[in-house]
Design a protein around this motif. Structure first.
Motif, PDB file in Angstrom:
ATOM      1  N   UNK A   1       0.755  -1.301   0.009  1.00 41.63           N
ATOM      2  CA  UNK A   1      -0.033   0.124   0.002  1.00 41.63           C
ATOM      3  C   UNK A   1       1.054   1.142   0.036  1.00 41.63           C
ATOM      4  N   UNK A   2       0.164   2.368  -0.222  1.00 41.93           N
ATOM      5  CA  UNK A   2       0.899   3.637  -0.328  1.00 41.93           C
ATOM      6  C   UNK A   2       2.054   3.647  -1.358  1.00 41.93           C
ATOM      7  N   UNK A   3       1.494   3.097  -2.734  1.00 44.06           N
ATOM      8  CA  UNK A   3       2.507   3.111  -3.648  1.00 44.06           C
ATOM      9  C   UNK A   3       2.504   4.655  -4.043  1.00 44.06           C
ATOM     10  N   UNK A   4       1.747   5.391  -3.849  1.00 43.08           N
ATOM     11  CA  UNK A   4       1.730   6.988  -4.275  1.00 43.08           C
ATOM     12  C   UNK A   4       2.977   7.393  -3.654  1.00 43.08           C
ATOM     13  N   UNK A   5       3.376   7.151  -2.518  1.00 42.39           N
ATOM     14  CA  UNK A   5       4.583   7.642  -1.958  1.00 42.39           C
ATOM     15  C   UNK A   5       5.910   6.754  -1.799  1.00 42.39           C
ATOM     16  N   UNK A   6       5.723   5.441  -2.508  1.00 40.92           N
ATOM     17  CA  UNK A   6       6.684   4.597  -2.426  1.00 40.92           C
ATOM     18  C   UNK A   6       7.892   5.031  -3.350  1.00 40.92           C
ATOM     19  N   UNK A   7       9.204   4.822  -3.117  1.00 43.85           N
ATOM     20  CA  UNK A   7      10.217   5.275  -4.009  1.00 43.85           C
ATOM     21  C   UNK A   7      10.095   4.665  -5.366  1.00 43.85           C
ATOM     22  N   UNK A   8      10.569   5.144  -6.525  1.00 42.89           N
ATOM     23  CA  UNK A   8      10.534   4.581  -7.859  1.00 42.89           C
ATOM     24  C   UNK A   8      11.179   3.160  -7.981  1.00 42.89           C
ATOM     25  N   UNK A   9      12.202   3.228  -7.007  1.00 42.27           N
ATOM     26  CA  UNK A   9      12.980   1.902  -6.980  1.00 42.27           C
ATOM     27  C   UNK A   9      12.481   0.622  -6.324  1.00 42.27           C
ATOM     28  N   UNK A  10      11.148   0.813  -5.740  1.00 40.33           N
ATOM     29  CA  UNK A  10      10.385  -0.380  -5.043  1.00 40.33           C
ATOM     30  C   UNK A  10      10.069  -1.310  -5.772  1.00 40.33           C
ATOM     31  N   UNK A  11      10.818  -2.458  -5.080  1.00 43.26           N
ATOM     32  CA  UNK A  11      10.349  -3.972  -5.581  1.00 43.26           C
ATOM     33  C   UNK A  11       9.631  -4.895  -4.713  1.00 43.26           C
ATOM     34  N   UNK A  12       8.552  -5.431  -4.996  1.00 45.50           N
ATOM     35  CA  UNK A  12       7.960  -6.024  -4.170  1.00 45.50           C
ATOM     36  C   UNK A  12       8.588  -7.433  -3.794  1.00 45.50           C
ATOM     37  N   UNK A  13       8.743  -8.084  -2.744  1.00 41.68           N
ATOM     38  CA  UNK A  13       9.429  -9.278  -2.556  1.00 41.68           C
ATOM     39  C   UNK A  13       8.432 -10.360  -2.074  1.00 41.68           C
ATOM     40  N   UNK A  14       7.380 -10.417  -2.425  1.00 41.98           N
ATOM     41  CA  UNK A  14       6.516 -11.470  -2.183  1.00 41.98           C
ATOM     42  C   UNK A  14       5.728 -11.771  -3.572  1.00 41.98           C
ATOM     43  N   UNK A  15       5.689 -13.047  -4.021  1.00 40.04           N
ATOM     44  CA  UNK A  15       5.052 -13.361  -5.298  1.00 40.04           C
ATOM     45  C   UNK A  15       3.776 -13.107  -5.325  1.00 40.04           C
ATOM     46  N   UNK A  16       2.867 -13.346  -4.572  1.00 45.45           N
ATOM     47  CA  UNK A  16       1.389 -13.288  -4.234  1.00 45.45           C
ATOM     48  C   UNK A  16       1.308 -11.822  -3.973  1.00 45.45           C
ATOM     49  N   UNK A  17       0.988 -10.959  -4.692  1.00 46.07           N
ATOM     50  CA  UNK A  17       1.086  -9.428  -4.219  1.00 46.07           C
ATOM     51  C   UNK A  17      -0.056  -8.698  -5.064  1.00 46.07           C
ATOM     52  N   UNK A  18      -0.302  -7.317  -4.566  1.00 42.34           N
ATOM     53  CA  UNK A  18      -1.033  -6.386  -5.243  1.00 42.34           C
ATOM     54  C   UNK A  18      -0.380  -4.990  -4.755  1.00 42.34           C
ATOM     55  N   UNK A  19      -0.219  -4.286  -5.792  1.00 41.23           N
ATOM     56  CA  UNK A  19       0.297  -2.761  -5.610  1.00 41.23           C
ATOM     57  C   UNK A  19      -0.785  -1.680  -5.763  1.00 41.23           C
ATOM     58  N   UNK A  20      -1.027  -1.076  -4.686  1.00 34.05           N
ATOM     59  CA  UNK A  20      -2.279  -0.561  -4.549  1.00 34.05           C
ATOM     60  C   UNK A  20      -1.844   1.193  -3.927  1.00 34.05           C
ATOM     61  N   UNK A  21      -2.809   2.107  -3.825  1.00 34.96           N
ATOM     62  CA  UNK A  21      -2.556   3.225  -2.997  1.00 34.96           C
ATOM     63  C   UNK A  21      -4.019   3.216  -2.575  1.00 34.96           C
ATOM     64  N   UNK A  22      -4.482   2.978  -1.127  1.00 33.26           N
ATOM     65  CA  UNK A  22      -5.793   2.845  -0.644  1.00 33.26           C
ATOM     66  C   UNK A  22      -6.425   4.285  -0.887  1.00 33.26           C
TER      67      UNK A  22
END
Ligand SMILES: Nc1nc2c(ncn2[C@@H]2O[C@H](COP(=O)(O)OP(=O)(O)OP(=O)(O)O)[C@@H](O)[C@H]2O)c(=O)[nH]1
Ligand SMILES: [Mg+2]
Length: 409
Positions: free
Chosen positions: A317-338
């Motif tokens: 969550x809070x992808x609106x404020x995540x750095x551009x370099x952010x990489x998810x480290x879990x295979x089963x995931x969803x990227x959002x901004x609530x």
């Protein structure tokens, strides 16, 4: 109730067993915790040591510096970023004119402030007594300094001065009340379990955005705040999907690293509502530089609570404020901004996929007179196809339903 903000000085010791980055992250967290407890941080005192000082946690020179700092800022409270022993508290209190508390007490204090339900309040009171008990001997002088304010909410001054026997009796009493409330809650949970409803449980580090997501999905307004442990008592509500299908979603207390052991039991009971969900939704604040540590903390607490076998979806969550370099480290995931308008639909879409994966596919025919039954099926099962068959005057239904038939079906 308006409480005057108390002035706080934070004290941290950098030890060789932790990286400096981890240390500063934990200091930032202590800062947020202090703010959450209505405090105003006036200054920080940091010392690098090979090992902590058994007598006063920090070195004797540093202790003098702390006393001077307290005097200069007219600070009310000093909060140490670790757990202190009774001896350390006594020695520090003798040298410094302020209330001395540690991280555990601060967290207990916030929990005491936030607990709303009867059970939550009892759990926190129990944890506070448990923390206090081994620290009582010879602490008379410093205990009598307590008198309201940060680190002293919950059992009041007079109670704090009760002797150990009294405290044990009190704990015994709380335990008995807790057993009673727990049984009541268990009955509610059991009743809920006999209904064939798909259940999701939101979990995650404190401040990750669980309640924001919960509110967006259920159109409810539970307290969502930029404070730690905004949610303490679990709340369960319905989520409605298209076609009338309903599932349940539970919002829970946030996790934190180095959770005081005295609070684990309290956690366990508040998380019990989520212990038998079908799928866990682990919310991670992707904008926090320490998000990996947060994830690890949550995962190891889940292990400790024996909940790690549950299927889990990670929401970054809070992808609106995540750095551009952010990489998810879990295979089963969803990227959002609530906060994003499309977030609820994105999550619901994923929830449907999870329901289809965990429930059983079924097909059936239902004669057209059974309108009431049809409505019930549409609410309790996830219907993916519904066709009227003219020649048979009935409906053809396809969808997903619980693997186990519920007892009242
Ligand atoms: N920028 C941004 N802020 C968000 C987002 N989601 C939540 N927040 C903010 O983050 C803060 C914490 O949100 P909560 O929903 O209270 O977090 P929580 O996980 O329920 O926290 P606890 O109940 O304390 O464990 C609030 O100020 C929210 O407005 C997001 O996607 N982007
Ligand atoms: Mg919350």
């Amino acid at each position: 109730m308006l409480v005057e903000r108390e002035k706080i000085i934070l004290v941290g010791v950098i030890l060789p067993n932790k990286t400096e980055e981890a240390f500063w992250n934990s200091m930032n967290e202590l800062h947020s915790l202090a703010k959450t407890a209505n405090g105003e941080v006036a200054d920080e005192l940091i010392q690098k040591l090979e090992r902590v000082n058994q007598a006063s946690f920090i070195g004797s020179g540093k202790l003098e510096e702390l006393a001077a700092l307290v005097e200069m800022h007219e600070a009310d409270v000093v909060i140490f970023n670790s757990e202190l022993s009774a001896t350390q508290v006594r020695n520090i209190s003798a040298a410094v004119e302020a209330r001395i508390i540690d991280r555990t007490q601060l967290i207990l204090d916030i929990f005491a402030m936030r607990a709303k339900s009867k059970e939550g309040k009892l759990q926190v009171a129990y944890a506070q007594y448990k923390y206090l008990l081994p620290r009582l001997s010879g602490q008379g002088a410093s205990l009598s300094k307590l008198g309201g304010g940060i680190g002293s909410r919950g059992p009041g001054e007079s109670k704090l001065e009760m002797d150990k026997r009294h405290i044990r009796e009190k704990m015994h009493d709380i335990k008995a009340q807790l057993t009673h409330v727990e049984q009541h809650r268990k009955r509610i949970i059991e009743r809920r379990n006999t209904q064939s409803v798909f259940r999701f449980g939101l979990i995650g580090y404190t401040n990750a955005g669980k309640s924001t997501i919960f509110n967006r999905l259920t159109n409810e307004t539970t307290l969502q705040e930029d404070k730690l442990f905004a949610t303490l008592d679990p709340t369960t509500r319905k989520i409605r999907f298209s076609g009338g299908f309903q599932a349940l979603l539970t919002d829970t207390v946030g996790f934190i690293q180095d959770l005081p052991t005295t609070l684990i039991a309290a956690f366990r009971s508040t998380l019990e509502e989520t212990a038998n969900v079908d799928v866990l939704i682990h919310v991670v604040d992707a904008s926090n530089p320490d998000y990996l540590q947060h994830e690890t903390t949550v995962v190891s607490l889940l292990e400790e609570l024996e909940m790690n076998h549950l299927p889990t979806l990670v929401i970054y969550n809070k992808m609106d404020q995540a750095p551009a370099s952010f990489v998810p480290d879990q295979p089963e995931h969803l990227l959002i901004s609530a906060l994003d308008s499309v977030a609820p639909e994105m999550i619901k879409q994923r929830m449907i996929e999870l329901i289809e994966k965990n429930w059983m596919f079924f097909t059936m025919e239902l004669s057209e007179e059974k309108g009431k039954e049809l409505a019930q099926i549409k609410q309790q099962a996830w219907v993916t196809k519904l066709e009227y068959i003219e020649s048979k005057q009935s409906y053809y239904i396809e969808g997903y339903k619980p693997r186990k038939e519920s007892s009242n079906d």
